[in-house]
Design an enzyme around this catalytic site. Structure first.
Site, PDB file in Angstrom:
ATOM      1  N   SER A  88       3.051  10.448  -0.650  1.00  0.00           N
ATOM      2  CA  SER A  88       2.454  11.272   0.404  1.00  0.00           C
ATOM      3  C   SER A  88       1.784  12.489  -0.241  1.00  0.00           C
ATOM      4  CB  SER A  88       3.525  11.662   1.428  1.00  0.00           C
ATOM      5  OG  SER A  88       2.957  12.198   2.597  1.00  0.00           O
ATOM      6  N   ASP A 101       2.420   1.738   7.398  1.00  0.00           N
ATOM      7  CA  ASP A 101       2.042   3.154   7.399  1.00  0.00           C
ATOM      8  C   ASP A 101       0.847   3.389   8.311  1.00  0.00           C
ATOM      9  OD1 ASP A 101       1.510   5.821   6.756  1.00  0.00           O
ATOM     10  OD2 ASP A 101       1.908   5.524   4.624  1.00  0.00           O
ATOM     11  N   HIS A 121       5.340   5.326   7.533  1.00  0.00           N
ATOM     12  CA  HIS A 121       5.059   6.132   6.349  1.00  0.00           C
ATOM     13  C   HIS A 121       6.320   6.494   5.565  1.00  0.00           C
ATOM     14  CE1 HIS A 121       2.863   8.984   3.864  1.00  0.00           C
ATOM     15  NE2 HIS A 121       3.690   9.961   4.219  1.00  0.00           N
TER      16      HIS A 121
END
Length: 390
Positions: free
Chosen positions: A172, A340, A370
């Protein structure tokens, strides 16, 4: 100068007062998983601001070898801390499937480092830190980009005696930071792991981010960012977390876990007035997520780091994506979560296709969305071990 203190989850953005008690062992080592603080001097920022006397908080595990060639930098995500894995104490880390004894980033073999991002609230200089006048930076804290954080981390690497990283890896926001390292300092990154992140923040990602920062800024207690010493913008920060958490989870997972079920004895369809109805289970879940973050994070840091992520664009000032990535020399490991809906797998494929050479996209199969990059990274343990052994 570097000092060390026992880990704490109290986010104040500053080195704790009197934090010089030396926690070194008899042989002079700092115990694994101990928060340490280093002053890296002043930094001219990409957007035009300046931060004097910057402090970075970090933790380390393992031992740096004589030539400094076995260091792995693990970059945390948006609200993560430096505590990647357990150390001398038994406090669980947030990515133990990746780092630790016997893990892919094996702390018996590698010197693993995690650094709190510039602007954060787990010990690095951020909005809650004291400005030169002794008052918190607050509304005066400048815009920091991911390139700025990379420059700051490079100075810390210099202090630690790390000329180049064996690997830089993150998911991320951490994946975006790892990618920025590989492009900004190509001669200092030999392997780069970009997990659940793309080459830039998209318009949709910026839109989600803006909704979160606006939720905080519109809290009556925000006071333009100068709320230190008074009521804090708890409601705004909790709302920002709710918005973010929806993007971290998949629709399938929310439906499977909560459906349309009511929360315990509450009745969502019984109320004399709108404000009196009960909650659905999913509402209670989001309330819980918001309340948890308020207890451990600073609202201004949430804004600062979110806007740093909004700035993420590996191509800025570097030409096309292929041109920007052509300067890299690292061996890349790219991975995505199949469900995601914040960083779509297609963004990982776009990145891999533009990188020099033939780069595969490894897929984590996880229905939760995610957050699978955190909870299910163990699915890629064999591939990561191969990457770190190549």
């Amino acid at each position: 100068m570097t000092i060390s203190v026992t880990r704490t989850d109290v986010p104040d953005g500053q080195v704790p007062t009197g934090a010089v008690p030396n926690n070194r062992t008899l042989d002079g080592r700092v115990p694994d998983g101990t928060v340490q603080y280093a002053n890296i001097g002043g930094i001219e920022l990409e957007a035009g601001g300046f931060l004097p006397d910057v402090t970075l908080a970090y933790e380390t595990w393992g031992t740096l070898n004589a030539d400094g060639s076995n260091a792995i930098l693990v970059e945390h995500a948006l609200t993560g801390s430096t505590h990647v894995t357990r150390g001398s104490a038994d406090e669980e880390g947030w990515w133990e499937q990746l780092a630790g004894p016997g893990a892919p980033a094996d702390t018996d073999r590698f010197f693993v480092v995690s650094i709190n991002i510039l602007g954060g609230c787990y010990g690095s200089t951020g909005p809650a830190s004291a400005a030169p006048d002794g008052k918190p930076w607050g509304s005066r804290f400048p815009l920091v980009t991911l390139r700025d954080s990379t420059v700051a981390e490079a100075r810390l690497a210099d202090q630690l005696g790390i000329g180049s990283w064996f690997a830089v890896v993150g998911g991320s926001l951490g994946g975006a930071r790892a990618l920025e390292w590989a492009v900004t300092f190509p001669d200092r990154v030999r392997r780069c792991g970009v997990i659940s992140a793309g080459a830039s923040s998209t318009a949709e990602q910026i839109a989600f981010a803006q909704a979160q920062t606006l939720a905080i800024r519109q809290d009556p207690n925000f006071n333009g960012g100068d709320y230190y010493g008074g009521p804090i913008p708890e409601a705004g920060l909790a709302l920002a977390r709710r918005i973010a958490h929806i993007t971290y989870r998949s629709a399938h997972e929310l439906d499977f876990r909560f459906g349309r079920n009511a929360q315990d004895s509450e009745a969502p369809l019984q109320a004399d007035a709108l404000g009196d109805r009960g909650r659905y289970q999913v509402e209670s879940y989001l309330d819980h997520q918001g309340s948890k973050l308020v207890q451990r994070f600073d609202a201004n840091s949430y804004i600062a780091i979110t806007e740093a992520l909004m700035s993420h664009d590996i191509c800025r000032g570097r030409g096309t994506l292929k041109e920007a990535l052509a300067r890299t020399t690292a061996d890349f490991f790219v991975a995505a979560v199949d469900s995601d809906r914040l960083y779509f797998p297609s963004q990982s494929r776009e990145l891999a296709d533009a990188l020099p050479g033939d780069v595969d996209v490894h897929v984590i199969e996880a229905p939760i969305g995610h957050d699978g990059f955190l909870t299910e990274i163990g699915q890629l343990s064999a591939q990561l071990r191969g990457h770190f052994s190549a």
